[in-house]
Design a protein around this motif. Sequence first.
Motif, PDB file in Angstrom:
ATOM      1  N   GLU A  20      -8.440  11.835  -9.776  1.00  0.00           N
ATOM      2  CA  GLU A  20      -9.380  11.167  -8.877  1.00  0.00           C
ATOM      3  C   GLU A  20      -8.874   9.805  -8.421  1.00  0.00           C
ATOM      4  O   GLU A  20      -9.344   9.273  -7.406  1.00  0.00           O
ATOM      5  N   MET A  21      -7.930   9.222  -9.131  1.00  0.00           N
ATOM      6  CA  MET A  21      -7.371   7.919  -8.728  1.00  0.00           C
ATOM      7  C   MET A  21      -6.658   8.035  -7.386  1.00  0.00           C
ATOM      8  O   MET A  21      -6.693   7.115  -6.576  1.00  0.00           O
ATOM      9  N   ILE A  22      -6.028   9.158  -7.161  1.00  0.00           N
ATOM     10  CA  ILE A  22      -5.329   9.380  -5.901  1.00  0.00           C
ATOM     11  C   ILE A  22      -6.304   9.876  -4.834  1.00  0.00           C
ATOM     12  O   ILE A  22      -6.281   9.451  -3.685  1.00  0.00           O
ATOM     13  N   LYS A  23      -7.194  10.739  -5.246  1.00  0.00           N
ATOM     14  CA  LYS A  23      -8.091  11.405  -4.312  1.00  0.00           C
ATOM     15  C   LYS A  23      -9.089  10.452  -3.671  1.00  0.00           C
ATOM     16  O   LYS A  23      -9.376  10.531  -2.480  1.00  0.00           O
ATOM     17  N   LYS A  24      -9.617   9.494  -4.434  1.00  0.00           N
ATOM     18  CA  LYS A  24     -10.809   8.780  -3.974  1.00  0.00           C
ATOM     19  C   LYS A  24     -10.581   7.818  -2.828  1.00  0.00           C
ATOM     20  O   LYS A  24     -11.519   7.394  -2.177  1.00  0.00           O
ATOM     21  N   TYR A  25      -9.318   7.437  -2.546  1.00  0.00           N
ATOM     22  CA  TYR A  25      -9.075   6.530  -1.434  1.00  0.00           C
ATOM     23  C   TYR A  25      -8.449   7.221  -0.235  1.00  0.00           C
ATOM     24  O   TYR A  25      -8.176   6.587   0.770  1.00  0.00           O
ATOM     25  N   GLY A  77      -4.462   6.448  -0.660  1.00  0.00           N
ATOM     26  CA  GLY A  77      -4.280   5.696   0.579  1.00  0.00           C
ATOM     27  C   GLY A  77      -5.293   4.579   0.734  1.00  0.00           C
ATOM     28  O   GLY A  77      -6.126   4.340  -0.139  1.00  0.00           O
ATOM     29  N   ILE A  78      -5.213   3.894   1.875  1.00  0.00           N
ATOM     30  CA  ILE A  78      -6.137   2.789   2.122  1.00  0.00           C
ATOM     31  C   ILE A  78      -7.508   3.342   2.511  1.00  0.00           C
ATOM     32  O   ILE A  78      -7.644   4.490   2.933  1.00  0.00           O
ATOM     33  N   TRP A  79      -8.529   2.508   2.366  1.00  0.00           N
ATOM     34  CA  TRP A  79      -9.885   2.933   2.703  1.00  0.00           C
ATOM     35  C   TRP A  79      -9.987   3.216   4.191  1.00  0.00           C
ATOM     36  O   TRP A  79      -9.426   2.483   5.018  1.00  0.00           O
ATOM     37  N   PRO A  80     -10.700   4.254   4.588  1.00  0.00           N
ATOM     38  CA  PRO A  80     -10.856   4.577   6.017  1.00  0.00           C
ATOM     39  C   PRO A  80     -11.448   3.407   6.794  1.00  0.00           C
ATOM     40  O   PRO A  80     -12.363   2.723   6.327  1.00  0.00           O
ATOM     41  N   GLY A  81     -10.885   3.167   7.971  1.00  0.00           N
ATOM     42  CA  GLY A  81     -11.411   2.126   8.836  1.00  0.00           C
ATOM     43  C   GLY A  81     -10.967   0.723   8.503  1.00  0.00           C
ATOM     44  O   GLY A  81     -11.465  -0.259   9.082  1.00  0.00           O
ATOM     45  N   THR A  82     -10.032   0.580   7.572  1.00  0.00           N
ATOM     46  CA  THR A  82      -9.544  -0.752   7.213  1.00  0.00           C
ATOM     47  C   THR A  82      -8.062  -0.882   7.564  1.00  0.00           C
ATOM     48  O   THR A  82      -7.344   0.108   7.640  1.00  0.00           O
ATOM     49  N   THR A  83      -7.628  -2.120   7.777  1.00  0.00           N
ATOM     50  CA  THR A  83      -6.203  -2.387   7.919  1.00  0.00           C
ATOM     51  C   THR A  83      -5.605  -2.483   6.520  1.00  0.00           C
ATOM     52  O   THR A  83      -6.330  -2.543   5.511  1.00  0.00           O
ATOM     53  N   ASN A 102       0.820  -1.214   0.000  1.00  0.00           N
ATOM     54  CA  ASN A 102       0.000   0.000   0.000  1.00  0.00           C
ATOM     55  C   ASN A 102       0.854   1.265   0.000  1.00  0.00           C
ATOM     56  O   ASN A 102       0.477   2.274  -0.610  1.00  0.00           O
ATOM     57  N   ASN A 103       2.006   1.226   0.666  1.00  0.00           N
ATOM     58  CA  ASN A 103       2.946   2.354   0.583  1.00  0.00           C
ATOM     59  C   ASN A 103       3.369   2.594  -0.861  1.00  0.00           C
ATOM     60  O   ASN A 103       3.432   3.738  -1.335  1.00  0.00           O
ATOM     61  N   ALA A 104       3.672   1.501  -1.561  1.00  0.00           N
ATOM     62  CA  ALA A 104       4.132   1.604  -2.948  1.00  0.00           C
ATOM     63  C   ALA A 104       3.050   2.151  -3.863  1.00  0.00           C
ATOM     64  O   ALA A 104       3.340   2.897  -4.806  1.00  0.00           O
ATOM     65  N   TRP A 105       1.810   1.805  -3.562  1.00  0.00           N
ATOM     66  CA  TRP A 105       0.714   2.137  -4.477  1.00  0.00           C
ATOM     67  C   TRP A 105       0.028   3.460  -4.168  1.00  0.00           C
ATOM     68  O   TRP A 105      -0.816   3.921  -4.932  1.00  0.00           O
ATOM     69  N   LYS A 106       0.419   4.106  -3.073  1.00  0.00           N
ATOM     70  CA  LYS A 106      -0.240   5.362  -2.701  1.00  0.00           C
ATOM     71  C   LYS A 106      -0.150   6.431  -3.782  1.00  0.00           C
ATOM     72  O   LYS A 106      -1.137   7.134  -4.055  1.00  0.00           O
ATOM     73  N   PRO A 107       0.994   6.601  -4.470  1.00  0.00           N
ATOM     74  CA  PRO A 107       1.038   7.622  -5.530  1.00  0.00           C
ATOM     75  C   PRO A 107       0.171   7.301  -6.738  1.00  0.00           C
ATOM     76  O   PRO A 107      -0.080   8.166  -7.572  1.00  0.00           O
ATOM     77  N   TYR A 108      -0.279   6.040  -6.847  1.00  0.00           N
ATOM     78  CA  TYR A 108      -1.047   5.619  -8.017  1.00  0.00           C
ATOM     79  C   TYR A 108      -2.526   5.423  -7.717  1.00  0.00           C
ATOM     80  O   TYR A 108      -3.371   5.578  -8.589  1.00  0.00           O
TER      81      TYR A 108
END
Length: 286
Positions: A280-285, A140-146, A131-137
């Motif tokens: 929006e790919m970055i924004k939506k998560y 971030g992770i969905w709120p409330g999830t591991t 998830n660290n690697a994919w954050k720029p693409y």
Amino acid sequence: MMASLLAAGVSVSAVAPAFYVQAAEGKQVASVSDYQNHAYKDDIDYVLEKRVMWKYADGTFRPNAQITQGQLLTSLVAVMQLKEKAPVAQLPVGHWAKDIYEKSNKAGILAGVPIDPNRLLTKEEASLIVNNAWKPYHGGIWPGTTNYQHLIARRILPKVWGQTPESPFTRAEAAKVFKFLHIEYNGIVVGRKVADQFHNSLKVTNGVLVGNGPSPKGLTIKGTILKKDGSTIYLKNGMAIKVKATDVQRMVIMVFIPGKPEDVATYSYNELPKLTRVNEMIKKYD
């Protein structure tokens, strides 16, 4: 993708782990696969073909073995074709993993990760790195999830009964993740180029927004122009745009690749007649 392990920047030496040695030295490998009947066989075949994971020197893949931190990072560097580096003081000069870790560090992959190339990873630890690697693409992770739950929610990994975030993360699971990421990463790269082509075609002249929808071979363009009167214009491949800019409330363009239901690039324009866009790919998560 990488033509060889050396192209990934891996320094092979006497202290390198076995999974590098086979790729570098071309040793004769076992003729019978040890993952022939594994549920993730197709995923393993894919990552081996694309050279983002490798067999051991004896020709085995060891699908049920717990993956190490160094192995996981090596594959991520290959998938993302990373080249730039930032120092990692925890690893001495000459350490087999130093190059990989410095490339990972520059990309922000090591945030919150204790440096230990030989560490056997749990599902949550591996998911944090991914998830660290994919954050720029993909944000971030969905709120409330591991981190592990996020991979499941995005259908990158299936949910398996009895498995927890602290369960071992296997090499077969890594293969499934890296197949997904390899396809998505290359799709995002192409999708962004197509979106850039669309963006560069846009202009507002005498209050009129004009532009051209790209016609990329094998890709699908979708989108909408939502007008202030409530009507909608639907965008598609090759479509010419001509509309009064002040009549537009919002415009969105999306790019899709074959075989993947999710968009690989999505940009919105919310300030027309200004041509400011939002990824929006970055924004939506986030």
